[in-house]
Enzyme design. Structure first.
Site, PDB file in Angstrom:
ATOM      1  N   GLN A  88       5.417   5.612  -5.713  1.00  0.00           N
ATOM      2  CA  GLN A  88       5.087   5.721  -4.291  1.00  0.00           C
ATOM      3  C   GLN A  88       5.589   4.469  -3.578  1.00  0.00           C
ATOM      4  O   GLN A  88       5.575   4.417  -2.345  1.00  0.00           O
ATOM      5  CB  GLN A  88       3.577   5.836  -4.090  1.00  0.00           C
ATOM      6  CG  GLN A  88       2.958   7.045  -4.761  1.00  0.00           C
ATOM      7  CD  GLN A  88       1.450   7.008  -4.697  1.00  0.00           C
ATOM      8  OE1 GLN A  88       0.833   7.496  -3.755  1.00  0.00           O
ATOM      9  NE2 GLN A  88       0.834   6.392  -5.697  1.00  0.00           N
ATOM     10  N   ASP A  91       9.490  -0.652  -2.821  1.00  0.00           N
ATOM     11  CA  ASP A  91      10.219  -1.835  -3.308  1.00  0.00           C
ATOM     12  C   ASP A  91      11.141  -1.401  -4.448  1.00  0.00           C
ATOM     13  O   ASP A  91      11.019  -0.304  -4.980  1.00  0.00           O
ATOM     14  CB  ASP A  91       9.219  -2.929  -3.776  1.00  0.00           C
ATOM     15  CG  ASP A  91       8.350  -2.484  -4.952  1.00  0.00           C
ATOM     16  OD1 ASP A  91       7.111  -2.466  -4.807  1.00  0.00           O
ATOM     17  OD2 ASP A  91       8.919  -2.168  -6.025  1.00  0.00           O
ATOM     18  N   HIS A 106       8.442   8.123  -1.740  1.00  0.00           N
ATOM     19  CA  HIS A 106       8.162   7.708  -0.359  1.00  0.00           C
ATOM     20  C   HIS A 106       9.308   6.929   0.248  1.00  0.00           C
ATOM     21  O   HIS A 106       9.140   6.256   1.259  1.00  0.00           O
ATOM     22  CB  HIS A 106       6.877   6.859  -0.314  1.00  0.00           C
ATOM     23  CG  HIS A 106       5.646   7.672  -0.579  1.00  0.00           C
ATOM     24  ND1 HIS A 106       4.434   7.091  -0.886  1.00  0.00           N
ATOM     25  CD2 HIS A 106       5.422   9.007  -0.603  1.00  0.00           C
ATOM     26  CE1 HIS A 106       3.522   8.035  -1.069  1.00  0.00           C
ATOM     27  NE2 HIS A 106       4.106   9.215  -0.918  1.00  0.00           N
ATOM     28  N   THR A 173      -2.628   2.860  -8.349  1.00  0.00           N
ATOM     29  CA  THR A 173      -2.693   3.673  -7.134  1.00  0.00           C
ATOM     30  C   THR A 173      -4.138   4.118  -6.905  1.00  0.00           C
ATOM     31  O   THR A 173      -4.873   4.398  -7.842  1.00  0.00           O
ATOM     32  CB  THR A 173      -1.740   4.887  -7.192  1.00  0.00           C
ATOM     33  OG1 THR A 173      -1.830   5.639  -5.982  1.00  0.00           O
ATOM     34  CG2 THR A 173      -2.028   5.782  -8.382  1.00  0.00           C
TER      35      THR A 173
HETATM   36  N1  APR Z   1      -3.216  -4.395 -11.004  1.00  0.00           N
HETATM   37  C1  APR Z   1      -3.458  -3.061 -11.048  1.00  0.00           C
HETATM   38  N2  APR Z   1      -3.932  -2.344 -10.004  1.00  0.00           N
HETATM   39  C2  APR Z   1      -4.156  -3.018  -8.861  1.00  0.00           C
HETATM   40  C3  APR Z   1      -3.916  -4.404  -8.718  1.00  0.00           C
HETATM   41  C4  APR Z   1      -3.418  -5.092  -9.860  1.00  0.00           C
HETATM   42  N3  APR Z   1      -3.155  -6.414  -9.833  1.00  0.00           N
HETATM   43  N4  APR Z   1      -4.251  -4.777  -7.448  1.00  0.00           N
HETATM   44  C5  APR Z   1      -4.664  -3.648  -6.816  1.00  0.00           C
HETATM   45  N5  APR Z   1      -4.632  -2.605  -7.667  1.00  0.00           N
HETATM   46  C6  APR Z   1      -4.982  -1.202  -7.406  1.00  0.00           C
HETATM   47  C7  APR Z   1      -6.184  -1.005  -6.515  1.00  0.00           C
HETATM   48  O1  APR Z   1      -7.373  -0.934  -7.322  1.00  0.00           O
HETATM   49  C8  APR Z   1      -5.874   0.349  -5.874  1.00  0.00           C
HETATM   50  O2  APR Z   1      -6.338   1.403  -6.725  1.00  0.00           O
HETATM   51  O3  APR Z   1      -3.885  -0.638  -6.723  1.00  0.00           O
HETATM   52  C9  APR Z   1      -4.345   0.395  -5.863  1.00  0.00           C
HETATM   53  C10 APR Z   1      -3.760   0.174  -4.482  1.00  0.00           C
HETATM   54  O4  APR Z   1      -4.115   1.291  -3.706  1.00  0.00           O
HETATM   55  P1  APR Z   1      -3.399   1.479  -2.277  1.00  0.00           P
HETATM   56  O5  APR Z   1      -3.392   0.155  -1.563  1.00  0.00           O
HETATM   57  O6  APR Z   1      -4.029   2.676  -1.639  1.00  0.00           O
HETATM   58  O7  APR Z   1      -1.869   1.783  -2.643  1.00  0.00           O
HETATM   59  P2  APR Z   1      -1.252   3.175  -3.071  1.00  0.00           P
HETATM   60  O8  APR Z   1      -2.231   3.987  -3.877  1.00  0.00           O
HETATM   61  O9  APR Z   1       0.070   2.898  -3.677  1.00  0.00           O
HETATM   62  O10 APR Z   1      -1.015   3.923  -1.653  1.00  0.00           O
HETATM   63  C11 APR Z   1      -0.353   5.179  -1.706  1.00  0.00           C
HETATM   64  O11 APR Z   1      -0.315   5.212   0.711  1.00  0.00           O
HETATM   65  O12 APR Z   1       0.030   4.089   2.669  1.00  0.00           O
HETATM   66  C12 APR Z   1       0.595   4.987   1.793  1.00  0.00           C
HETATM   67  O13 APR Z   1       2.880   5.322   1.467  1.00  0.00           O
HETATM   68  C13 APR Z   1       1.853   4.407   1.217  1.00  0.00           C
HETATM   69  O14 APR Z   1       2.735   4.661  -0.997  1.00  0.00           O
HETATM   70  C14 APR Z   1       1.559   4.319  -0.271  1.00  0.00           C
HETATM   71  C15 APR Z   1       0.470   5.347  -0.465  1.00  0.00           C
END
Ligand code: APR
Length: 230
Positions: A88, A91, A106, A173
């Protein structure tokens, strides 16, 4: 575990210094996603959107892949079966760690898209709304990013891979955004084993057979060692 499909999110790049979206001080706590991650926001103020992605493109250029990205590239190289990374993330840290079978559902910071003719090209470091499209010449340049309300890329290919997977692993995620958040149920319904590796339990944590919680740089290399030892 012949065929492995891995879904990654912002959490895998957190330890490379790139922000996540929904953690505390995450990107969506500092920007209104309606302004910078929707077609309507781009139509309203293309310069604001370009500034947002120019800043993220600069952060990305400064960042390095971390041990989790390198571990997945090693898995792809050394696993005797197939490994597909569906990310998703926008980068290019998976590629810079050496992974090649990567689908950016994405979109990608390093690509530009012409909103007028659909032409795609490698994005300059700094993109401006007035940049003419190299193909049609019109000033309709946008980041090649899939915004809310738009269709993620390569969904047929992803659905086929999920249907054939022996193992589905979600890394970093939060399980907030569909269709990615539904992949675990799709894979599980087709017989895959499912594993979640993330810092905090995701919103779809109960859909996984197994969940391990911690940082990606500690969980992912250990998991890859386990898989390669089988
Ligand atoms: N190691 C592992 N997991 C981590 C770490 C880490 N160091 N730091 C944060 N996390 C986890 C958090 O617990 C959370 O579950 O990464 C996840 C980040 O969640 P989001 O910020 O919601 O990111 P993501 O799930 O990739 O978002 C999905 O939403 O805004 C849209 O298009 C955007 O691709 C993105 C999509």
């Amino acid at each position: 575990m012949e065929k492995i499909v891995i879904l990654t999110g912002a959490g895998i790049s957190a330890e490379s210094g790139l922000g996540t979206f929904r953690d505390k001080d995450g990107l969506w706590t500092r920007y209104d996603l309606n302004d910078v991650a929707t077609p309507e926001g781009f139509a309203r103020n293309p310069s604001l959107v370009h500034d947002f992605y120019n800043a993220r493109r600069a952060n990305c250029a400064e960042a390095d892949p971390n041990a989790a990205h390198y571990a997945l590239a090693r898995l792809e190289r050394e696993h005797r079966g197939e490994v597909l990374i569906v990310t998703q993330n926008v980068d290019d840290l998976h590629e810079r760690a050496g992974a090649s079978a990567v689908i950016h559902m994405h979109g990608e910071l390093r690509r530009a898209l012409c909103a007028a003719c659909g032409h795609r090209w490698n994005a300059p470091a700094v993109m401006r709304a007035a940049d003419p499209c190299p193909a049609c010449g019109r000033a309709a340049t946008r980041p090649d990013i899939v915004w809310f309300g738009e269709f993620p890329y390569r969904m047929e290919r992803i659905d086929r891979a999920l249907g054939a997977a022996d193992l589905f692993v979600a890394i970093g995620t939060s399980g907030n955004v569909y269709p990615a958040a539904g992949f675990v149920r799709e894979a599980r319904a087709m017989g895959a084993m499912t594993l979640e590796l993330t810092l905090d339990p995701s919103d779809s944590a109960t859909d996984f057979h197994e969940a391990r919680h911690g940082t990606a740089t500690e969980l992912v290399p250990a998991w890859v060692d386990e898989i390669l030892a089988c």
